[in-house]
Design a protein around this motif. Structure first.
Motif, PDB file in Angstrom:
ATOM      1  N   GLY A  37      11.835   6.441 -44.513  1.00  0.00           N
ATOM      2  CA  GLY A  37      11.108   5.440 -45.274  1.00  0.00           C
ATOM      3  C   GLY A  37      10.723   4.225 -44.478  1.00  0.00           C
ATOM      4  N   LYS A  38      11.062   4.203 -43.186  1.00  0.00           N
ATOM      5  CA  LYS A  38      10.736   3.058 -42.350  1.00  0.00           C
ATOM      6  C   LYS A  38       9.259   3.080 -42.002  1.00  0.00           C
ATOM      7  N   ILE A  39       8.595   1.939 -42.187  1.00  0.00           N
ATOM      8  CA  ILE A  39       7.169   1.855 -41.876  1.00  0.00           C
ATOM      9  C   ILE A  39       6.990   1.721 -40.374  1.00  0.00           C
ATOM     10  N   ILE A  40       6.342   2.703 -39.774  1.00  0.00           N
ATOM     11  CA  ILE A  40       6.068   2.678 -38.345  1.00  0.00           C
ATOM     12  C   ILE A  40       4.836   1.825 -38.065  1.00  0.00           C
ATOM     13  N   LYS A  41       3.870   1.927 -38.972  1.00  0.00           N
ATOM     14  CA  LYS A  41       2.654   1.132 -38.835  1.00  0.00           C
ATOM     15  C   LYS A  41       2.138   0.794 -40.219  1.00  0.00           C
ATOM     16  N   ALA A  42       1.893  -0.473 -40.475  1.00  0.00           N
ATOM     17  CA  ALA A  42       1.453  -0.900 -41.801  1.00  0.00           C
ATOM     18  C   ALA A  42       0.017  -0.476 -42.061  1.00  0.00           C
ATOM     19  N   ALA A 136       8.092  -6.540 -51.706  1.00  0.00           N
ATOM     20  CA  ALA A 136       6.725  -6.321 -51.225  1.00  0.00           C
ATOM     21  C   ALA A 136       6.728  -5.690 -49.836  1.00  0.00           C
ATOM     22  N   MET A 137       7.539  -6.220 -48.936  1.00  0.00           N
ATOM     23  CA  MET A 137       7.587  -5.705 -47.575  1.00  0.00           C
ATOM     24  C   MET A 137       8.075  -4.261 -47.552  1.00  0.00           C
ATOM     25  N   LYS A 141       3.540  -3.866 -48.202  1.00  0.00           N
ATOM     26  CA  LYS A 141       2.559  -4.882 -48.561  1.00  0.00           C
ATOM     27  C   LYS A 141       2.640  -6.074 -47.611  1.00  0.00           C
ATOM     28  N   HIS A 142       1.500  -6.546 -47.167  1.00  0.00           N
ATOM     29  CA  HIS A 142       1.445  -7.782 -46.397  1.00  0.00           C
ATOM     30  C   HIS A 142       1.831  -8.925 -47.329  1.00  0.00           C
ATOM     31  N   VAL A 143       2.483  -9.956 -46.795  1.00  0.00           N
ATOM     32  CA  VAL A 143       3.004 -10.980 -47.701  1.00  0.00           C
ATOM     33  C   VAL A 143       2.843 -12.384 -47.141  1.00  0.00           C
ATOM     34  N   TYR A 144       2.348 -13.268 -48.013  1.00  0.00           N
ATOM     35  CA  TYR A 144       2.179 -14.691 -47.722  1.00  0.00           C
ATOM     36  C   TYR A 144       3.139 -15.438 -48.641  1.00  0.00           C
ATOM     37  N   VAL A 145       3.998 -16.280 -48.063  1.00  0.00           N
ATOM     38  CA  VAL A 145       5.029 -16.973 -48.832  1.00  0.00           C
ATOM     39  C   VAL A 145       4.931 -18.476 -48.591  1.00  0.00           C
ATOM     40  N   GLU A 146       4.853 -19.227 -49.662  1.00  0.00           N
ATOM     41  CA  GLU A 146       4.809 -20.681 -49.524  1.00  0.00           C
ATOM     42  C   GLU A 146       6.114 -21.180 -48.906  1.00  0.00           C
ATOM     43  N   LYS A 147       6.037 -22.309 -48.205  1.00  0.00           N
ATOM     44  CA  LYS A 147       7.230 -22.851 -47.538  1.00  0.00           C
ATOM     45  C   LYS A 147       8.150 -23.515 -48.550  1.00  0.00           C
TER      46      LYS A 147
END
Length: 481
Positions: A37-42, A136-137, A141-147
């Motif tokens: 299940g490890k993502i080798i390439k997104a 998400a990861m 899924k690519h993820v943008y997280v506010e600081k």
């Protein structure tokens, strides 16, 4: 709940040997996973296509981020998620994107609409960043997280490791990391303008939400009148259950140790981010609360002065960042600082220099030969005093212009065009610095930190706070993804 738990547990499990997992129609290439299940390439979106995005947290700051992403012209808003879809501050965004699927529980969003988005934006309170982000990861899924990235040191550590494991595009929302200060600081370090820095002063002295609160408070406030549209249980997520009160929602969560990161986590990511990265500071070996006024075990102090001490790194000398917050806790500025408002009622220091009455959010950087002052976010540095700036004018290198703002940079990274400038490998350790600082504030004690073992060595309780309060029953799965 049971079906969602099973869904989370199996989210990173593969369905055979090396496979290409189908993504929705806009993907140019599907995610490649191995048998574990490890993502080798997104998965990568074709440059000509828009990135389909899900937004978790669509009111207040989350709503601002949603609009900023859509201004890029490179995204489709396909999914909206908020624990209070009936709140006034969500109305406009719901009206603007009527075709987007709506969810109140992010777990249900992933379970039922996973094929409808390529990337996730997390604009929720600090303490709730982790479960949404790690799920998400784990699903590619690519993820943008506010600081700041997370509320605890350990959660940032898990996200740093997850970024390496899942190989998705990640970005923390310290937007200045894609603006002028980022490129200037980078260039000035590379060209020897900024060098041999031994001391940095950083400050945010504006009024905060908890200023003026009763510092004798011994328990959380409670109001049984929960808004009908708010799912309080989902709002709490991994946090230990406690009663509702208006002083936990709509930004008020930032006041409390259990939910937010105070002034340091809020503004530190916009003030010391470039110094932390380009001076290769890493993690401090000591955090010393030089001043804590108005201490309370539940919420942040009225005034704080924290000394973060970093060791020598390669050819760079040891460095101390001294952080100041609180309306009446304004640091002394260096001679030749420039124009600032001076309070005539404050006597001069022993060196004869008047103490400023007001000082904007920013920093002063003390190098071997030069001193610099700067503001917050993307504002660029100035050399002080003005005479030194004139002497250096002809020696300053040309600074690259930003090819994309922070939101564009993330979307282009999802499409394989750029690398993000604040990926978790960069923003994770920065957030861990803040986590160590808030532990020192919370306990009002100096902490000594082993940078290699990543443990606090002089205080058992402080070391336990690296992990924080154990997640509520049913939420443990997120820490195993």
């Amino acid at each position: 709940m049971t079906s969602r738990r099973k869904f989370i547990q199996k989210s990173a499990v593969a369905f055979g040997a090396l496979t290409i997992v189908p993504s929705h129609v806009l993907f140019a290439k599907g995610a490649v996973k191995d048998s574990a299940g490890k993502i080798i390439k997104a998965a990568v979106v074709a440059p000509s296509d828009k990135v389909n995005m899900a937004f978790c947290g669509i009111g207040n700051r989350g709503g601002q981020i949603l609009r900023s992403f859509n201004k890029t012209g490179m995204v489709n808003t396909t999914v909206l998620c908020d624990v209070d879809l009936g709140a006034r501050h969500t109305f406009q965004n719901l009206e603007d994107y009527p075709k987007a699927k709506q969810f109140q529980d992010f777990r249900e969003m992933f379970e039922k609409a996973e094929k409808d988005f390529d990337a996730v934006c997390v604009g929720t309170p600090d303490f709730s960043h982790f479960p949404i982000t790690i799920l998400a990861m784990s699903m590619g899924k690519h993820v943008y997280v506010e600081k700041p990235l997370t509320r605890t040191f350990n959660e940032s550590e898990l996200l740093i490791k997850a970024a390496k494991k899942y190989k998705v595009a990640t970005q923390m929302g310290n937007q200045g990391h894609s603006e002028g200060n980022y490129f200037q600081f980078k260039s000035w370090v590379e060209n020897g303008i900024i060098k041999d820095v031994t001391k940095i002063t950083a400050h945010m002295n504006g009024r905060r939400r908890w200023h003026g609160w009763d510092t004798n408070m011994s328990e959380f406030p409670n109001d049984p009148n929960i808004p009908e549209t708010l799912d309080w249980d989902i709002w709490l997520m991994t946090a230990k259950y406690h009663g509702y009160h208006k002083d936990f929602i709509n930004g008020q969560w930032r006041c409390w140790y259990e939910h937010g990161m105070g002034a340091l986590g809020d503004w530190g990511a916009h003030i010391i981010d470039t110094a932390h990265e380009f001076l290769d500071l890493g993690l401090p070996y000591e955090v010393d609360p030089l001043k804590i006024e108005g201490h309370n075990k539940l919420f942040f102090p009225q005034d704080s002065t924290l000394a973060f001490r970093f060791p020598k790194r390669k050819k760079m000398p040891a460095c101390t960042i001294t952080w100041y917050d609180g309306m009446n806790n304004i640091p002394q500025v260096p001679e030749g600082y420039g124009e600032l408002e001076v309070d005539p009622n404050i006597p001069p220091a022993s060196n004869g220099v008047m103490q400023p009455a007001k000082l904007g959010a920013g920093k002063e950087i003390y190098g071997k030969d030069l001193t610099f002052k700067g503001g917050s976010h993307g504002s660029t540095l100035s050399i002080i005093p003005s005479e030194a700036a004139k002497d250096m004018e002809s020696k300053l290198p040309e600074v690259q212009r930003s090819p994309s703002n922070h939101f564009e940079n993330f979307v282009k990274a999802a499409r394989g065009e750029e690398k993000t400038r604040s990926p978790f490998e960069i923003s994770g350790p920065l957030s861990q610095v803040f986590c160590l600082g808030t532990i020192a504030q919370r306990l009002n004690t100096k902490i000594e930190f082993d940078r290699k073992k990543k443990k606090i060595t002089n205080n058992k309780l402080a070391n336990e706070l690296l992990v924080g309060t154990p997640p509520r029953k049913g939420w443990e799965e997120f820490y195993k993804l």
